[in-house]
Design a protein around this motif. Structure first.
Motif, PDB file in Angstrom:
ATOM      1  N   ARG A 331      20.847  31.015 -47.530  1.00  0.00           N
ATOM      2  CA  ARG A 331      19.975  29.934 -47.689  1.00  0.00           C
ATOM      3  C   ARG A 331      18.901  29.477 -46.503  1.00  0.00           C
ATOM      4  O   ARG A 331      17.868  29.171 -46.790  1.00  0.00           O
ATOM      5  CB  ARG A 331      20.909  28.675 -48.051  1.00  0.00           C
ATOM      6  CG  ARG A 331      20.476  27.422 -48.115  1.00  0.00           C
ATOM      7  CD  ARG A 331      21.534  26.397 -48.112  1.00  0.00           C
ATOM      8  NE  ARG A 331      20.929  25.071 -48.244  1.00  0.00           N
ATOM      9  CZ  ARG A 331      21.534  23.947 -48.051  1.00  0.00           C
ATOM     10  NH1 ARG A 331      23.070  24.175 -48.023  1.00  0.00           N
ATOM     11  NH2 ARG A 331      21.450  22.650 -48.003  1.00  0.00           N
ATOM     12  N   LEU A 332      19.398  29.535 -45.332  1.00  0.00           N
ATOM     13  CA  LEU A 332      18.430  28.845 -44.184  1.00  0.00           C
ATOM     14  C   LEU A 332      17.425  30.183 -44.021  1.00  0.00           C
ATOM     15  O   LEU A 332      16.304  29.489 -43.667  1.00  0.00           O
ATOM     16  CB  LEU A 332      19.236  28.852 -42.883  1.00  0.00           C
ATOM     17  CG  LEU A 332      20.552  27.786 -43.191  1.00  0.00           C
ATOM     18  CD1 LEU A 332      21.074  27.465 -41.811  1.00  0.00           C
ATOM     19  CD2 LEU A 332      19.996  26.360 -43.723  1.00  0.00           C
ATOM     20  N   ALA A 333      17.908  31.368 -44.224  1.00  0.00           N
ATOM     21  CA  ALA A 333      16.733  32.277 -43.998  1.00  0.00           C
ATOM     22  C   ALA A 333      15.683  32.249 -45.076  1.00  0.00           C
ATOM     23  O   ALA A 333      14.557  32.178 -44.824  1.00  0.00           O
ATOM     24  CB  ALA A 333      17.373  33.774 -44.024  1.00  0.00           C
ATOM     25  N   ALA A 334      15.892  32.199 -46.232  1.00  0.00           N
ATOM     26  CA  ALA A 334      15.277  31.733 -47.552  1.00  0.00           C
ATOM     27  C   ALA A 334      14.183  30.544 -47.194  1.00  0.00           C
ATOM     28  O   ALA A 334      13.098  30.664 -47.507  1.00  0.00           O
ATOM     29  CB  ALA A 334      15.793  31.468 -48.653  1.00  0.00           C
ATOM     30  N   ALA A 335      14.902  29.329 -46.490  1.00  0.00           N
ATOM     31  CA  ALA A 335      13.923  28.294 -46.322  1.00  0.00           C
ATOM     32  C   ALA A 335      12.940  28.649 -45.210  1.00  0.00           C
ATOM     33  O   ALA A 335      11.777  28.356 -45.249  1.00  0.00           O
ATOM     34  CB  ALA A 335      14.876  27.112 -45.755  1.00  0.00           C
ATOM     35  N   ASP A 336      13.433  29.538 -44.142  1.00  0.00           N
ATOM     36  CA  ASP A 336      12.264  30.074 -43.254  1.00  0.00           C
ATOM     37  C   ASP A 336      11.043  30.914 -43.636  1.00  0.00           C
ATOM     38  O   ASP A 336       9.904  30.745 -43.616  1.00  0.00           O
ATOM     39  CB  ASP A 336      12.795  31.033 -42.123  1.00  0.00           C
ATOM     40  CG  ASP A 336      13.571  30.032 -40.910  1.00  0.00           C
ATOM     41  OD1 ASP A 336      13.446  28.844 -40.941  1.00  0.00           O
ATOM     42  OD2 ASP A 336      14.112  30.726 -40.064  1.00  0.00           O
ATOM     43  N   ARG A 337      11.764  31.863 -44.750  1.00  0.00           N
ATOM     44  CA  ARG A 337      10.517  32.401 -45.239  1.00  0.00           C
ATOM     45  C   ARG A 337       9.547  31.535 -46.117  1.00  0.00           C
ATOM     46  O   ARG A 337       8.324  31.781 -46.260  1.00  0.00           O
ATOM     47  CB  ARG A 337      11.129  33.624 -46.237  1.00  0.00           C
ATOM     48  CG  ARG A 337      11.846  34.649 -45.602  1.00  0.00           C
ATOM     49  CD  ARG A 337      12.087  35.902 -46.361  1.00  0.00           C
ATOM     50  NE  ARG A 337      13.175  35.605 -47.532  1.00  0.00           N
ATOM     51  CZ  ARG A 337      14.491  35.554 -47.312  1.00  0.00           C
ATOM     52  NH1 ARG A 337      14.989  35.806 -46.179  1.00  0.00           N
ATOM     53  NH2 ARG A 337      15.362  35.206 -48.400  1.00  0.00           N
ATOM     54  N   ARG A 338       9.934  30.625 -46.833  1.00  0.00           N
ATOM     55  CA  ARG A 338       9.217  29.933 -47.771  1.00  0.00           C
ATOM     56  C   ARG A 338       8.231  29.156 -46.762  1.00  0.00           C
ATOM     57  O   ARG A 338       7.188  28.672 -47.087  1.00  0.00           O
ATOM     58  CB  ARG A 338      10.166  28.832 -48.464  1.00  0.00           C
ATOM     59  CG  ARG A 338      10.825  29.520 -49.637  1.00  0.00           C
ATOM     60  CD  ARG A 338      11.425  28.176 -50.573  1.00  0.00           C
ATOM     61  NE  ARG A 338      12.344  27.249 -49.775  1.00  0.00           N
ATOM     62  CZ  ARG A 338      13.484  27.501 -49.933  1.00  0.00           C
ATOM     63  NH1 ARG A 338      14.159  28.497 -50.388  1.00  0.00           N
ATOM     64  NH2 ARG A 338      14.477  26.805 -48.918  1.00  0.00           N
ATOM     65  N   ALA A 339       8.811  28.801 -45.641  1.00  0.00           N
ATOM     66  CA  ALA A 339       7.991  27.983 -44.494  1.00  0.00           C
ATOM     67  C   ALA A 339       7.135  28.956 -43.811  1.00  0.00           C
ATOM     68  O   ALA A 339       6.226  28.487 -42.895  1.00  0.00           O
ATOM     69  CB  ALA A 339       8.588  26.931 -43.876  1.00  0.00           C
ATOM     70  N   GLY A 340       7.363  30.187 -43.863  1.00  0.00           N
ATOM     71  CA  GLY A 340       6.432  31.178 -43.077  1.00  0.00           C
ATOM     72  C   GLY A 340       6.900  31.142 -41.663  1.00  0.00           C
ATOM     73  O   GLY A 340       6.294  31.397 -40.885  1.00  0.00           O
ATOM     74  N   LEU A 341       8.121  30.927 -41.449  1.00  0.00           N
ATOM     75  CA  LEU A 341       8.680  30.808 -39.996  1.00  0.00           C
ATOM     76  C   LEU A 341       9.899  31.948 -39.913  1.00  0.00           C
ATOM     77  O   LEU A 341      10.352  32.547 -40.582  1.00  0.00           O
ATOM     78  CB  LEU A 341       9.402  29.405 -39.838  1.00  0.00           C
ATOM     79  CG  LEU A 341       8.782  28.248 -40.112  1.00  0.00           C
ATOM     80  CD1 LEU A 341       9.201  27.033 -40.194  1.00  0.00           C
ATOM     81  CD2 LEU A 341       7.677  28.129 -38.756  1.00  0.00           C
ATOM     82  N   GLY A 342       9.881  31.892 -38.774  1.00  0.00           N
ATOM     83  CA  GLY A 342      11.133  32.985 -38.214  1.00  0.00           C
ATOM     84  C   GLY A 342      10.686  34.376 -38.181  1.00  0.00           C
ATOM     85  O   GLY A 342       9.402  34.866 -38.479  1.00  0.00           O
ATOM     86  N   ALA A 343      11.498  35.339 -37.395  1.00  0.00           N
ATOM     87  CA  ALA A 343      10.761  36.657 -37.152  1.00  0.00           C
ATOM     88  C   ALA A 343      10.749  37.405 -38.407  1.00  0.00           C
ATOM     89  O   ALA A 343       9.735  38.254 -38.430  1.00  0.00           O
ATOM     90  CB  ALA A 343      11.747  37.323 -36.310  1.00  0.00           C
ATOM     91  N   ALA A 344      11.525  37.133 -39.468  1.00  0.00           N
ATOM     92  CA  ALA A 344      11.447  37.982 -40.648  1.00  0.00           C
ATOM     93  C   ALA A 344      10.396  37.581 -41.609  1.00  0.00           C
ATOM     94  O   ALA A 344      10.392  37.687 -42.761  1.00  0.00           O
ATOM     95  CB  ALA A 344      12.585  38.145 -41.248  1.00  0.00           C
ATOM     96  N   ALA A 345       9.715  36.143 -41.253  1.00  0.00           N
ATOM     97  CA  ALA A 345       9.050  35.591 -42.364  1.00  0.00           C
ATOM     98  C   ALA A 345       7.635  36.485 -42.620  1.00  0.00           C
ATOM     99  O   ALA A 345       7.283  37.286 -42.016  1.00  0.00           O
ATOM    100  CB  ALA A 345       8.345  34.204 -41.722  1.00  0.00           C
TER     101      ALA A 345
END
Length: 345
Positions: A331-345
């Motif tokens: 869930r949190l990784a999906a939020a990062d992707r939606r925000a264009g954040l994180g190493a895997a975004a």
């Protein structure tokens, strides 16, 4: 249903002689359509042997981690890492420390390179890795060091214990109680509150998280008559955070913060010390609480329990906390992707 277009989560196996391998196998065996794909990072032979011991029909497939999401529906994907782990359940041996540290190192490499969407860590035995020279108090401090900038500046990691019923953050963690009044400073509370508010907005999809700060002393100091720390340290920190636009109240008496009606008025509690907030969190959610490290550039979760050597290999380990950690990491990784954040975004 999770999308296979997103990278799988990397799951470091933790102590080979503990229940990490058991609950990893059980989590895959109990997967549903909503389970985020995850890839174990470690020794495939260890997992295959533990599956046979437990009588679990879990096919093991060695993969490059980038292929793990597509493999997950038909087999437990394992990205090989580290030496062969020979420890028997409940009896760590000389191979345990190297297996733990290498699994963790490689899993973090995958996350930082964007090959995995987040990190889930099974429990390690601190005494085992300490004896082998592991220089960090635990996962949290290690992960902060791995995220250090070239100038050596590391993020300030914040530990949250999360469940659908209660989310808590201890401002100080594994320190003697006698040291807490000295370590709980205005600056520490402000920094912790900022990180908590930011990550609850960014990753937990709360537009304005409601925070409360528990008092240090009984009755939050009773206007200074039961200790000055609440008035002189905690209250000014709350005023600083409110001045930054963060919705926070306190310090409030801890003994009235955790009943059902009180919990409905906030999204997370900051407590000055470990047991003050972890006792209610584990009482309310012992089997499905999740340890989340806030303040990192990537998602990290873990089950809220230890290696349970006495349960390893018996089939009696409960995978609920690991399954909750996997679900929350997804869930949190999906939020990062939606925000264009994180190493895997």
């Amino acid at each position: 249903m999770p999308s296979d277009s997103a990278p799988a989560l990397a799951l470091s196996l933790g102590e080979p002689a503990g229940i990490g391998p058991d609950i990893t196998l059980m989590a895959w065996a109990r997967r549903t359509a909503a389970t985020p794909p995850f890839c174990a990072v470690g020794d495939p032979a260890l997992l295959a042997a533990r599956a046979r011991l437990l009588g679990l029909d879990v096919p093991i497939r060695e993969v490059e981690i980038g292929a793990a999401a597509a493999t997950f529906h038909t087999a437990l994907p394992v990205a090989p890492a580290g030496p062969r782990a020979t420890a028997a359940p409940g009896r760590p041996d000389a191979t345990s420390a190297a297996a733990v540290v290498t699994s963790l190192d490689v899993a973090v490499d995958h996350v930082q390179a964007g090959r995995a969407s987040g990190l889930v860590t099974a429990p390690l035995a601190k005494s085992v890795v300490y004896a082998a020279g592991f220089p960090f108090p635990g996962h949290t401090e290690y992960l902060a060091a791995r995220c250090a900038a070239p100038d050596g500046t590391a993020p300030h990691p914040v530990m949250m214990i999360w469940s659908p019923r209660l989310a808590v953050v201890p401002a100080t963690i594994h320190v003697p109680l006698k040291d807490v009044p000295r370590l709980v400073t205005r600056a520490l509370i402000v920094r912790t509150g900022r990180i908590l508010a930011r990550d609850m907005i960014r990753r937990f999809d709360l537009s304005r998280p409601r925070l409360v700060l528990a008092g240090l002393n009984p009755h939050a100091g009773e206007d200074g008559t039961l200790g000055r720390e609440d008035e002189d340290v905690l209250r000014p920190a709350v005023e600083d955070l409110r001045g930054e636009g963060i919705d926070i109240r306190g310090p409030l008496p801890a003994d009235t913060l955790f009943h059902e009606e009180a919990r409905a008025t906030y999204d997370a509690v900051i407590g000055p010390y470990h047991d003050q907030v972890l006792i209610p969190a584990k009482t309310l959610a012992f089997h499905d609480g999740v340890n989340v490290t806030l303040g990192l550039p990537f998602v990290r979760t873990s089950p809220d329990h230890g290696t349970a050597f006495d349960l390893a290999g018996t089939g009696r380990a409960n995978p609920s906390s690991l399954m909750a950690a996997i679900a929350l990491a997804g869930r949190l990784a999906a939020a990062d992707r939606r925000a264009g954040l994180g190493a895997a975004a």
